[in-house]
Design a protein around this motif. Structure first.
Motif, PDB file in Angstrom:
ATOM      1  N   TYR A  34       0.858  -1.184   0.000  1.00 39.92           N
ATOM      2  CA  TYR A  34       0.000   0.000   0.000  1.00 39.92           C
ATOM      3  C   TYR A  34       0.893   1.233   0.000  1.00 39.92           C
ATOM      4  CZ  TYR A  34      -4.179  -2.749   1.038  1.00 39.92           C
ATOM      5  OH  TYR A  34      -5.215  -3.633   0.967  1.00 39.92           O
ATOM      6  N   LYS A  35       0.441   2.295  -0.676  1.00 43.78           N
ATOM      7  CA  LYS A  35       1.200   3.542  -0.733  1.00 43.78           C
ATOM      8  C   LYS A  35       0.643   4.517   0.296  1.00 43.78           C
ATOM      9  CE  LYS A  35       2.387   1.417  -4.542  1.00 43.78           C
ATOM     10  NZ  LYS A  35       1.809   0.072  -4.812  1.00 43.78           N
ATOM     11  N   PRO A  50       0.477  -5.216   3.542  1.00 44.04           N
ATOM     12  CA  PRO A  50      -0.956  -5.455   3.742  1.00 44.04           C
ATOM     13  C   PRO A  50      -1.301  -5.814   5.196  1.00 44.04           C
ATOM     14  CG  PRO A  50      -0.229  -6.499   1.705  1.00 44.04           C
ATOM     15  CD  PRO A  50       1.010  -5.970   2.373  1.00 44.04           C
ATOM     16  N   ALA A  51      -0.461  -6.624   5.861  1.00 39.86           N
ATOM     17  CA  ALA A  51      -0.762  -7.027   7.237  1.00 39.86           C
ATOM     18  C   ALA A  51      -0.870  -5.807   8.151  1.00 39.86           C
ATOM     19  CB  ALA A  51       0.316  -7.983   7.751  1.00 39.86           C
ATOM     20  N   THR A  52      -0.061  -4.801   7.918  1.00 39.30           N
ATOM     21  CA  THR A  52      -0.119  -3.582   8.716  1.00 39.30           C
ATOM     22  C   THR A  52      -1.434  -2.849   8.457  1.00 39.30           C
ATOM     23  OG1 THR A  52       2.281  -3.284   8.615  1.00 39.30           O
ATOM     24  CG2 THR A  52       0.979  -1.347   9.162  1.00 39.30           C
ATOM     25  N   VAL A  53      -1.767  -2.693   7.169  1.00 37.16           N
ATOM     26  CA  VAL A  53      -2.969  -1.939   6.817  1.00 37.16           C
ATOM     27  C   VAL A  53      -4.208  -2.624   7.396  1.00 37.16           C
ATOM     28  CG1 VAL A  53      -4.348  -1.042   4.887  1.00 37.16           C
ATOM     29  CG2 VAL A  53      -1.839  -1.072   4.731  1.00 37.16           C
ATOM     30  N   GLN A  67      -8.581  -1.297  -3.330  1.00 32.51           N
ATOM     31  CA  GLN A  67      -8.457  -1.500  -4.771  1.00 32.51           C
ATOM     32  C   GLN A  67      -7.139  -0.895  -5.279  1.00 32.51           C
ATOM     33  OE1 GLN A  67     -11.814  -2.637  -5.886  1.00 32.51           O
ATOM     34  NE2 GLN A  67     -10.432  -3.708  -7.274  1.00 32.51           N
ATOM     35  N   ARG A  68      -6.974   0.378  -4.981  1.00 34.10           N
ATOM     36  CA  ARG A  68      -5.789   1.087  -5.467  1.00 34.10           C
ATOM     37  C   ARG A  68      -4.596   0.919  -4.535  1.00 34.10           C
ATOM     38  NH1 ARG A  68      -6.994   6.908  -5.847  1.00 34.10           N
ATOM     39  NH2 ARG A  68      -4.970   6.940  -6.859  1.00 34.10           N
ATOM     40  N   LYS A  69      -4.853   0.237  -3.399  1.00 36.47           N
ATOM     41  CA  LYS A  69      -3.791   0.046  -2.401  1.00 36.47           C
ATOM     42  C   LYS A  69      -3.152   1.369  -1.977  1.00 36.47           C
ATOM     43  CE  LYS A  69      -2.597  -4.779  -2.921  1.00 36.47           C
ATOM     44  NZ  LYS A  69      -1.767  -5.736  -3.620  1.00 36.47           N
ATOM     45  N   THR A  70      -4.003   2.234  -1.442  1.00 36.23           N
ATOM     46  CA  THR A  70      -3.492   3.498  -0.913  1.00 36.23           C
ATOM     47  C   THR A  70      -4.034   3.719   0.495  1.00 36.23           C
ATOM     48  OG1 THR A  70      -5.345   4.662  -1.948  1.00 36.23           O
ATOM     49  CG2 THR A  70      -3.255   4.674  -3.149  1.00 36.23           C
ATOM     50  N   ARG A 124       8.459   7.772  16.338  1.00 36.06           N
ATOM     51  CA  ARG A 124       9.589   7.011  15.808  1.00 36.06           C
ATOM     52  C   ARG A 124       9.335   5.503  15.739  1.00 36.06           C
ATOM     53  NH1 ARG A 124      15.889   7.474  17.877  1.00 36.06           N
ATOM     54  NH2 ARG A 124      16.647   5.575  16.877  1.00 36.06           N
ATOM     55  N   ALA A 125       8.776   4.947  16.808  1.00 35.62           N
ATOM     56  CA  ALA A 125       8.566   3.494  16.853  1.00 35.62           C
ATOM     57  C   ALA A 125       7.619   3.023  15.755  1.00 35.62           C
ATOM     58  CB  ALA A 125       8.019   3.080  18.218  1.00 35.62           C
ATOM     59  N   ALA A 126       6.757   3.932  15.266  1.00 33.25           N
ATOM     60  CA  ALA A 126       5.771   3.547  14.262  1.00 33.25           C
ATOM     61  C   ALA A 126       6.283   3.724  12.836  1.00 33.25           C
ATOM     62  CB  ALA A 126       4.498   4.379  14.442  1.00 33.25           C
ATOM     63  N   SER A 127       7.459   4.329  12.678  1.00 33.65           N
ATOM     64  CA  SER A 127       7.888   4.677  11.319  1.00 33.65           C
ATOM     65  C   SER A 127       7.970   3.463  10.379  1.00 33.65           C
ATOM     66  CB  SER A 127       9.184   5.490  11.333  1.00 33.65           C
ATOM     67  OG  SER A 127      10.235   4.761  11.893  1.00 33.65           O
ATOM     68  N   PRO A 128       8.391   2.274  10.847  1.00 34.80           N
ATOM     69  CA  PRO A 128       8.412   1.147   9.900  1.00 34.80           C
ATOM     70  C   PRO A 128       7.011   0.671   9.494  1.00 34.80           C
ATOM     71  CG  PRO A 128       9.916   0.750  11.744  1.00 34.80           C
ATOM     72  CD  PRO A 128       9.058   1.922  12.127  1.00 34.80           C
ATOM     73  N   LEU A 129       5.989   1.001  10.280  1.00 33.03           N
ATOM     74  CA  LEU A 129       4.627   0.627   9.875  1.00 33.03           C
ATOM     75  C   LEU A 129       4.230   1.380   8.611  1.00 33.03           C
ATOM     76  CD1 LEU A 129       2.798   0.621  13.351  1.00 33.03           C
ATOM     77  CD2 LEU A 129       3.501  -1.382  12.010  1.00 33.03           C
TER      78      LEU A 129
END
Lengths: 316, 316
Positions: A34-35, A50-53, A67-70, A124-129
């Motif tokens: 997802y973007k 996708p698992a995060t979203v 659909q558009r993965k945003t 900061r801790a969430a940045s990789p999500l």
């Protein structure tokens, strides 16, 4: 025993495929993500898995389009967007769905737009999500001796959450929103290694950046989610250290400091004893100082390019 | 009067779009080109423009596929491929179809495969026709003075075919097949600037590469074909020059040498007085030596990444 080549050390951090050299692999990878967008900016600001979203409970000021993965954060102003992200992440932290948020830092990372204005700040801790670009600063403190260059390395405290007990650069850290590279390196050098601020201010030199695009594996994740995207840009600093100065741990991030010559450092690199991105900073230092040469390193051209990756997202 | 920012100087050489930041522009560009291949290697080795492919009289050991837009050189051995390319280019040179071949150098450039073996050698003047990676070496000779660093720049002879009369690095040139970077820089420093070979051998340091992907405009083409693709990788060398040494022209490539301080150099860069790729080598030097800093250069992160582009083709 494992033995890493210099290129393998780079590949430990720079894991994301390249569009220009592996177009099919790249397209497959990117189409699975997802973007991350914010209202009013056309640029993609990060890639989310996708698992995060699916894991988030998205309040209605987020627009998620499967659909558009945003994933779009709505909000007209920086302040509004900041508050909305903070509220969303505070709720997720309480809900304890993402293990990653257990490492909450109370530190905001900036997300830049193409004109280098900050679009939103994210814990900061969430940045990789969100897969946003992280910024750091690393210092290589070196001593000029009759027998060649030596470098001060530190060993990470054995109770650190990530890469405990591994070797690290002389000093370094992340750069929070509002931080400037120069003042950050002066602060880190004082806090982590007890360098006098005035000496650092007068003698430290920024020598470029090291940038790479990581896909977080077990070691980086340290018991939290794996497979998250982490593009990173590190400002690298060189500091000639007087022969009689010995760095000492100050804030207990580092356990101890060692002054190593080049062969000792290269052996430790080959054995994989350095925290992965610290190895990259050291390789970049070796290249800039003519210690790694094209005659001796067959992967020279590829290593230099990959230490300075142009990232897919707007940068500082 | 024109005034170039540092990023604009980079953009003068690094003109090819990036797949990761401009995917649509990149796809359009790439789909318009023919891919250069040699028998037995799956990698694309260069991009060719349609006008070039149509302009050649291809002997039958070439397979040109207009559907798939590929140009394949057949030949089982390096020797066979070399002879076939030489024969093809000799015929084209006589036919005088490509103006570019009027600058025939009698010097072969290597084309590497992914395992860094040479797949074929191609006359230097023809390399932009195939869009193959060119390799060069550039030297920055600097003097440490009380008032800061100074750098020896040369002015190109006014009768040179390309970039006549423009400013250039202390020494530099292309790297022919079989050349090694270190020996090449020793040779160029002696031939172009009269540096004693022993001094250079002992003191010169390779400090990385500068790489970019150019689309040749009028200035680079100098009256020959425009729009040809030229990816390039330059090994950059630093040499501290003793205060009492004055470089002098030797082989008449350079007209004269000047020892300039940093503000003088930066002013000349801004005015666009440097040969385009020499400006990049100077910018890279300024970054590595802490002369351009992230605090003063807003495009810092982008400039560093783009000075070290990962090219689409296998490299040395």
């Amino acid at each position: 025993m494992v033995t890493y080549t210099n290129l393998q050390l780079v590949e430990q951090c720079d894991k994301f495929p390249y569009a220009q050299t592996g177009p099919d692999e790249y397209a497959t990878k990117v189409s699975g993500y997802y973007k991350f967008h914010v209202e009013g900016c056309a640029s993609v600001l990060g890639f989310m898995i996708p698992a995060t979203v699916q894991g988030f409970q998205w309040p209605d000021f987020w627009k998620v389009d499967h659909q558009r993965k945003t994933v779009l954060l709505c909000g007209k102003t920086l302040n509004e967007r900041d508050q909305r992200v903070a509220r969303t992440l505070a709720a997720e932290r309480q809900r304890r769905h993402f293990k990653l948020l257990g490492g909450w830092r109370n530190e905001l990372y900036p997300v830049y737009g193409p004109d280098r204005a900050i679009l939103v700040n994210i814990e900061r801790a969430a940045s990789p999500l969100f897969g946003i670009v992280a910024y750091g600063i690393h210092l290589t403190g070196y001593v000029v001796t009759e027998s060649g260059l030596k470098i001060w390395v530190s060993r990470r405290a054995s109770n650190k959450q990530t890469y405990p007990g591994m070797l690290d650069n002389t000093a370094g850290g992340g750069m929070a929103s509002g931080d400037k590279p120069f003042e950050s390196i002066v602060r880190e050098a004082a806090e982590e290694a007890s360098f006098p601020r005035d000496y650092v201010r007068k003698n430290v030199k920024c020598a470029g950046t090291v940038s790479y695009f990581d896909i977080r594996d077990e070691r980086a994740a340290a018991g939290t989610e794996v497979g998250l995207l982490q593009p990173e840009c590190i400002y690298v600093y060189d500091l000639e250290v007087p022969r009689d100065f010995v760095p000492r741990p100050h804030d207990l991030e580092a356990e101890d400091f060692w002054l190593w010559d080049i062969p000792e450092l290269q052996a430790a690199l080959r054995r994989g004893e350095f925290k992965t991105n610290c190895a990259l900073v050291l390789l970049d230092f070796f290249i800039r100082h003519g210690i790694i040469t094209p005659e001796e390193e067959e992967d020279y051209v590829e290593i230099v390019a990959r230490l300075h990756r142009r990232l897919e997202f707007p940068c500082a």
